[in-house]
Design a protein around this motif. Sequence first.
Motif, PDB file in Angstrom:
ATOM      1  N   THR A   1     -21.366  16.426 -32.621  1.00  0.00           N
ATOM      2  CA  THR A   1     -21.232  15.704 -31.761  1.00  0.00           C
ATOM      3  C   THR A   1     -19.936  16.011 -29.788  1.00  0.00           C
ATOM      4  O   THR A   1     -20.566  15.186 -29.371  1.00  0.00           O
ATOM      5  CB  THR A   1     -20.376  14.440 -32.228  1.00  0.00           C
ATOM      6  N   LEU A   2     -18.696  16.622 -30.543  1.00  0.00           N
ATOM      7  CA  LEU A   2     -18.168  16.861 -29.232  1.00  0.00           C
ATOM      8  C   LEU A   2     -19.531  18.280 -28.430  1.00  0.00           C
ATOM      9  O   LEU A   2     -18.576  17.731 -26.996  1.00  0.00           O
ATOM     10  CB  LEU A   2     -17.048  18.046 -30.468  1.00  0.00           C
ATOM     11  N   ARG A   3     -20.037  18.952 -28.947  1.00  0.00           N
ATOM     12  CA  ARG A   3     -21.019  19.365 -28.438  1.00  0.00           C
ATOM     13  C   ARG A   3     -21.508  18.977 -27.326  1.00  0.00           C
ATOM     14  O   ARG A   3     -22.338  19.024 -25.930  1.00  0.00           O
ATOM     15  CB  ARG A   3     -21.661  20.420 -29.476  1.00  0.00           C
ATOM     16  N   ASP A   4     -22.235  17.444 -27.610  1.00  0.00           N
ATOM     17  CA  ASP A   4     -22.937  16.963 -26.770  1.00  0.00           C
ATOM     18  C   ASP A   4     -22.133  16.419 -25.508  1.00  0.00           C
ATOM     19  O   ASP A   4     -22.740  16.127 -24.441  1.00  0.00           O
ATOM     20  CB  ASP A   4     -23.568  15.389 -27.394  1.00  0.00           C
ATOM     21  N   ILE A   5     -21.093  15.844 -25.761  1.00  0.00           N
ATOM     22  CA  ILE A   5     -19.945  15.386 -24.968  1.00  0.00           C
ATOM     23  C   ILE A   5     -19.417  16.497 -23.886  1.00  0.00           C
ATOM     24  O   ILE A   5     -19.316  16.388 -23.277  1.00  0.00           O
ATOM     25  CB  ILE A   5     -18.613  15.330 -25.510  1.00  0.00           C
ATOM     26  N   ILE A   6     -19.166  17.589 -24.185  1.00  0.00           N
ATOM     27  CA  ILE A   6     -18.970  18.893 -23.463  1.00  0.00           C
ATOM     28  C   ILE A   6     -20.157  19.593 -22.569  1.00  0.00           C
ATOM     29  O   ILE A   6     -19.573  20.149 -21.583  1.00  0.00           O
ATOM     30  CB  ILE A   6     -18.055  19.786 -24.245  1.00  0.00           C
ATOM     31  N   HIS A   7     -20.946  19.741 -23.534  1.00  0.00           N
ATOM     32  CA  HIS A   7     -21.748  20.669 -23.150  1.00  0.00           C
ATOM     33  C   HIS A   7     -22.271  20.041 -21.275  1.00  0.00           C
ATOM     34  O   HIS A   7     -22.745  20.573 -20.657  1.00  0.00           O
ATOM     35  CB  HIS A   7     -23.583  20.918 -23.717  1.00  0.00           C
ATOM     36  N   PRO A   8     -22.475  18.692 -20.882  1.00  0.00           N
ATOM     37  CA  PRO A   8     -22.654  18.086 -19.449  1.00  0.00           C
ATOM     38  C   PRO A   8     -21.586  18.858 -18.904  1.00  0.00           C
ATOM     39  O   PRO A   8     -21.693  19.386 -17.496  1.00  0.00           O
ATOM     40  CB  PRO A   8     -22.935  16.915 -19.465  1.00  0.00           C
ATOM     41  N   ILE A   9     -20.620  18.590 -19.019  1.00  0.00           N
ATOM     42  CA  ILE A   9     -19.200  19.802 -18.159  1.00  0.00           C
ATOM     43  C   ILE A   9     -19.334  20.950 -18.361  1.00  0.00           C
ATOM     44  O   ILE A   9     -19.626  21.609 -16.650  1.00  0.00           O
ATOM     45  CB  ILE A   9     -18.165  18.903 -19.015  1.00  0.00           C
ATOM     46  N   VAL A  10     -20.002  21.721 -19.175  1.00  0.00           N
ATOM     47  CA  VAL A  10     -20.384  22.851 -18.699  1.00  0.00           C
ATOM     48  C   VAL A  10     -21.401  23.818 -17.886  1.00  0.00           C
ATOM     49  O   VAL A  10     -21.208  24.144 -17.113  1.00  0.00           O
ATOM     50  CB  VAL A  10     -21.091  23.135 -20.342  1.00  0.00           C
ATOM     51  N   LYS A  29     -13.699  11.686 -32.764  1.00  0.00           N
ATOM     52  CA  LYS A  29     -15.222  12.060 -33.644  1.00  0.00           C
ATOM     53  C   LYS A  29     -15.002  12.588 -34.865  1.00  0.00           C
ATOM     54  O   LYS A  29     -16.107  13.406 -35.699  1.00  0.00           O
ATOM     55  CB  LYS A  29     -15.870  12.782 -32.616  1.00  0.00           C
ATOM     56  N   GLN A  30     -13.845  12.597 -36.034  1.00  0.00           N
ATOM     57  CA  GLN A  30     -13.597  12.925 -37.214  1.00  0.00           C
ATOM     58  C   GLN A  30     -13.915  14.382 -37.163  1.00  0.00           C
ATOM     59  O   GLN A  30     -15.425  14.740 -37.950  1.00  0.00           O
ATOM     60  CB  GLN A  30     -14.450  11.947 -37.901  1.00  0.00           C
ATOM     61  N   ASN A  31     -13.674  14.966 -35.881  1.00  0.00           N
ATOM     62  CA  ASN A  31     -14.016  16.452 -35.936  1.00  0.00           C
ATOM     63  C   ASN A  31     -15.214  17.088 -36.216  1.00  0.00           C
ATOM     64  O   ASN A  31     -15.630  18.544 -36.590  1.00  0.00           O
ATOM     65  CB  ASN A  31     -13.327  16.847 -37.203  1.00  0.00           C
ATOM     66  N   ASN A  35     -20.379   9.928 -18.635  1.00  0.00           N
ATOM     67  CA  ASN A  35     -19.795   8.233 -18.711  1.00  0.00           C
ATOM     68  C   ASN A  35     -19.360   9.069 -20.683  1.00  0.00           C
ATOM     69  O   ASN A  35     -18.398   8.363 -21.354  1.00  0.00           O
ATOM     70  CB  ASN A  35     -20.744   7.748 -19.186  1.00  0.00           C
ATOM     71  N   GLN A  36     -19.817   9.690 -21.491  1.00  0.00           N
ATOM     72  CA  GLN A  36     -19.773   9.765 -22.764  1.00  0.00           C
ATOM     73  C   GLN A  36     -17.939  10.805 -22.868  1.00  0.00           C
ATOM     74  O   GLN A  36     -17.140  10.136 -24.375  1.00  0.00           O
ATOM     75  CB  GLN A  36     -20.619  10.618 -23.367  1.00  0.00           C
TER      76      GLN A  36
END
Length: 314
Positions: free
Chosen positions: A139-148, A133-135, A3-4
């Motif tokens: 924060t980006l890691r938290d969003i992408i890791h579930p995809i991984v 997320k202003q680079n 959802n993120q």
Amino acid sequence: MFNQLLEFKNTKLLVQALTNKIHEMEYLQKTGQPYQYGNNEDFTIGGQQLLEFYFYDYMLLQGFPNQQSQFKKPSDIIQLRQKLINDKYLSEIAILLNIQNLLNVGNQKSLKNNPKVLSDCIKSIIGAHYYDKQNDLETLRDIIHPIVVQLLNKGEQITKTQWKYNPKSSFLEYLNSYKGELNINPKLTIEWKKDDSILNQNKSLYLISLELNNTMKIQKIGVNKRETEQNVYLEALLQLRKYHIKNYQKQNKLTNKKKEIQEKQCESDLSTSLDSTINNQDLSIYCFSEKTLDQSKISFDQQFNHILEQLANE
């Protein structure tokens, strides 16, 4: 779990990430004005790079590569990443989020079910998050890791042999190993096309051709560029091996034939040489008649001595 991915501070970025280039073009044609949100093409490219980076980042955080696992070196992780980050698995994540109902594709409604379009949309959303997320890479890691994690769960269905095998590498290795024996100069051609014939779905396809020589050419069509290319190289490797075996057998046959001809020539030369030697020699033939010697009444020694005497007197 995902959802993120749809939670944006700047909703304009989300709209752009969900807008296919076709929608923007149709809008311009109808209104004569550019679409204010643009399209997701640039976001898709950035999202691909970020997804690949965070895939490797996740594996490093899990302690890979290490000698106690099947991922013993960095190249093992890269090979797995190449196998998992594909249109099939990413489009499945898009469907879980109902992205197909949010996509802007103009009048091309069939594109909402196209795996490549859905996959590109997931990548574009990731790329848009970088700016939203202003680079902020944490924060980006938290969003992408579930995809991984989702991709790795899919990867459990793939055996080590499958994800480590690379048809293109195997083809090139085989070609280099027998470079002097094979008259092969491969030429790869990639074309992008649309297929309107299947239930009017207007699918985007890749036509990939690999020309080995004047007589051998492999062509395959597929939605996924990398998978289609690998299938082309796999088929090329099989044909190359058959071609090599056939060439070897033909060459072996010619070699044996040449050897046979050479052996016959040698026999002929030897025969001619012997005939010439015999013809050039002054040979005398001795005949002993019954008048000269009654062979029935004398011993063998006497006969032999008599012959020697005759030879001496000549």
